[in-house]
Design a protein around this motif. Structure first.
Motif, short mmCIF file in Angstrom:
data_model
loop_
_atom_site.label_atom_id
_atom_site.label_comp_id
_atom_site.label_asym_id
_atom_site.label_seq_id
_atom_site.Cartn_x
_atom_site.Cartn_y
_atom_site.Cartn_z
N GLN A 30 0.84 -1.40 0.08
CA GLN A 30 0.03 -0.07 0.21
C GLN A 30 0.96 1.25 0.10
N GLY A 65 -10.69 -6.31 -3.19
CA GLY A 65 -10.52 -4.99 -2.98
C GLY A 65 -10.81 -3.90 -4.13
N GLU A 68 -14.30 -2.70 -4.04
CA GLU A 68 -14.89 -2.26 -2.94
C GLU A 68 -14.31 -0.65 -2.71
N PRO A 69 -15.11 0.36 -3.12
CA PRO A 69 -14.64 1.92 -3.05
C PRO A 69 -13.78 2.24 -1.75
N ASP A 70 -13.98 1.66 -0.47
CA ASP A 70 -13.34 2.15 0.59
C ASP A 70 -11.81 1.28 0.65
N SER A 71 -11.48 0.48 -0.44
CA SER A 71 -10.56 -0.31 -0.10
C SER A 71 -9.31 0.18 -0.65
N ALA A 72 -8.02 -0.02 -0.38
CA ALA A 72 -6.69 0.67 -1.00
C ALA A 72 -6.55 0.25 -2.20
N TYR A 74 -8.92 -0.32 -4.57
CA TYR A 74 -10.10 -0.12 -5.32
C TYR A 74 -9.72 0.26 -6.66
#
Length: 396
Positions: A30, A65, A68-72, A74
Motif C-alpha cells: 500500500q 478490494g 470495494e470503493p473504501d479499499s486501498a 479499489y
C-alpha cells in the motif's frame, strides 16, 4: 489431512504468524502504490513454509478490494502468474470457487509479458508464485526474447510480489542465485520477507533435519523419535508402490515420485523401472486436472514437473541412477552423465566457467531431490536405483 491439491490453497483461516506476515506485506504494498517508481516484494521461504498460501490470500484480498470503493486496492488492475503448468491448473480451479477471482486472472509469464507488450497494457500489481522458475535467459522456442522474465514483469507493474526459494532452482534456463536476483532488483525499491515456519511436513524437527541433510547428500542415522510421521526405507520399489496404494486407499493423495535417470527403452516409452517395478514417468500432461488428483496417476510416477508446489499425504520417492553412494565419505554424489533429462543442463549466460557449470549440475539435482523429499505431509518412503546407495539407506 490433504485430500486434494486444491485444499491447501483454499484455506479459510491463516495462522497467527501468517496473518502477521501478510499484514506486513500489505503495508509495504500500500505504501509503494503511492509512489511513482515500480517496486518489488520478495517472499523467501523453504519448501512447505506456506508461500503459496500467503500469495493466494493476498491475491484474493487484492481482487476483492478492486470492487470495494473504501479499499486501498479499489480499481486496480492485477494479475497472477506462475511458470508451472500444473500449479496454474490449480489456481484456475481455485478461481471457480472464490467469487472475487476469475480464471483469466491467472497466466503463464511468457503469455502475460507478450500480451502486455502487444496491447500496451500495464498493471498495478503482479503476483508471481515460484519465482525461481522464471526464465533467466531468452527462449525463442516459447517466444520469450528478453533477458529474463522477472525484469520484464517488474517493468509492467507498479508493484511485483514474487516468491523465491533458491533450493528449488532446477534448470539452467531458469538459473537463479542471490547475485542475479539482487542485480535485477537493484534499480527498484524492494523489500524481502522471510517465511520460516514449516507447515507441510507433520514431523518432529529431528525428522525435518534428517530429510534436509539427505537432500544435500548427507546420510544421518534415522531419528529415534519420528512422532506420527511415517519415514521408511524400502529394499524394493514394488513393495513401496504397494504401500503407497494402501495409503492412497486409506487417506488419498499418496503417489510415487522419481528423479530423472531412467533411460528410455523405446521411442514411445519412458518408464521408471527397478526390480519388478515398471511404471510410466509422467513429465507433463496437458489434462486440466492436476496430475496428483487423477485416479490413474496412482499407477504412474510423478516428477518435479508434475509435483513441485503440491502437497501429498504420503510420497514414495525413488532416487534414480544419477544418485550414487560414495563409500569413502559416506554420502550421496551425483553422476551427471547418468542424468537423462539433459534439458536441465543447457548453457546459460550466467555460468561460463566449466567448474561452476559442474557445480551447478550437482546442485540442481540435489534441488530436485529436495523438492521430492518434502512433498509428504504425513509420510516419506524411500528407495534408490543404485545398489550401494539402496543398501546403505537400508542399513539405517
Amino acid at each position: 489431512m490433504t485430500n486434494s491439491a486444491l485444499e491447501k490453497f483454499n484455506v479459510t483461516a491463516l495462522t497467527e504468524n501468517q496473518v502477521e506476515q501478510l499484514t506486513k506485506i500489505e503495508n509495504y504494498i500500500q505504501k509503494q502504490l503511492q509512489q511513482a517508481t515500480n517496486s518489488v516484494v520478495v517472499i523467501e521461504g523453504a519448501a512447505g513454509t506456506g508461500k503459496s498460501v500467503i500469495l493466494t490470500k493476498l491475491f484474493e484480498k487484492l481482487q476483492r478490494g478492486t470492487k470495494e470503493p473504501d479499499s486501498a486496492y479499489y480499481g486496480l488492475k492485477n494479475k497472477f502468474t506462475v511458470n508451472h503448468p500444473e500449479l496454474l491448473k490449480v489456481y484456475q480451479e481455485l478461481s471457480e470457487t472464490v467469487t472475487s477471482l476469475k480464471k483469466s486472472d491467472y497466466m503463464r509469464p511468457t503469455s502475460l509479458i507478450n500480451q502486455a507488450h502487444k496491447n500496451k497494457q500495464r498493471y498495478d500489481v503482479i503476483v508471481v508464485d515460484e519465482g525461481h522458475l522464471l526464465l533467466s535467459k531468452p527462449e525463442p522456442y516459447i517466444r520469450f526474447k528478453q533477458d529474463n522474465q522477472l525484469s520484464e514483469l517488474i517493468k509492467l507493474a507498479r508493484v511485483v510480489i514474487v516468491v523465491f526459494d533458491f533450493n528449488q532452482v532446477m534448470q539452467s534456463k531458469m538459473f537463479w542465485n542471490r547475485t542475479l536476483l539482487e542485480t535485477c532488483l537493484a534499480p527498484y525499491p524492494h523489500q524481502t520477507f522471510e517465511l520460516t515456519m514449516q507447515y507441510r511436513m507433520q514431523a518432529p524437527a529431528s525428522v525435518q533435519t534428517w530429510i534436509s541433510a539427505l537432500a544435500a547428500g548427507t546420510i544421518l542415522s534415522l531419528p529415534k523419535d519420528m512422532g506420527h510421521y511415517d519415514l521408511k526405507i524400502f529394499e524394493r520399489a514394488a513393495d513401496m508402490h504397494a504401500t503407497i496404494k494402501q495409503r492412497n486407499e486409506a487417506v488419498g493423495l499418496s503417489r510415487m515420485l522419481a528423479t530423472t535417470g531412467f533411460v528410455k527403452r523405446s521411442a514411445t516409452e519412458h518408464n521408471v523401472y527397478l526390480d519388478d517395478f515398471n511404471l510410466p514417468w509422467d513429465e507433463y500432461d496437458v489434462q486440466t486436472t492436476p496430475w496428483a488428483e487423477r485416479p490413474a496417476s496412482i499407477n504412474e510416477v510423478g516428477s518435479i514437473y508434475t509435483i513441485q508446489g503440491f502437497d501429498l499425504n504420503y510420497a514414495g520417492v525413488i532416487l534414480g541412477p544419477p544418485f550414487m553412494y560414495d563409500e569413502e565419505n559416506d554420502q550421496i554424489f551425483i553422476d551427471t552423465d547418468k542424468v537423462t533429462h539433459r534439458e536441465i543442463y543447457k548453457k546459460t549466460p550466467h555460468i561460463t566457467d566449466e567448474k561452476a557449470m559442474e557445480e551447478m549440475k550437482q546442485s540442481v539435482m540435489f534441488h530436485v531431490l529436495n523438492i521430492l523429499l518434502t512433498r509428504g505431509t504425513r509420510g516419506l518412503y524411500l528407495t534408490a536405483a543404485d545398489d550401494k546407495l539402496r543398501n546403505r539407506l537400508g542399513q539405517l
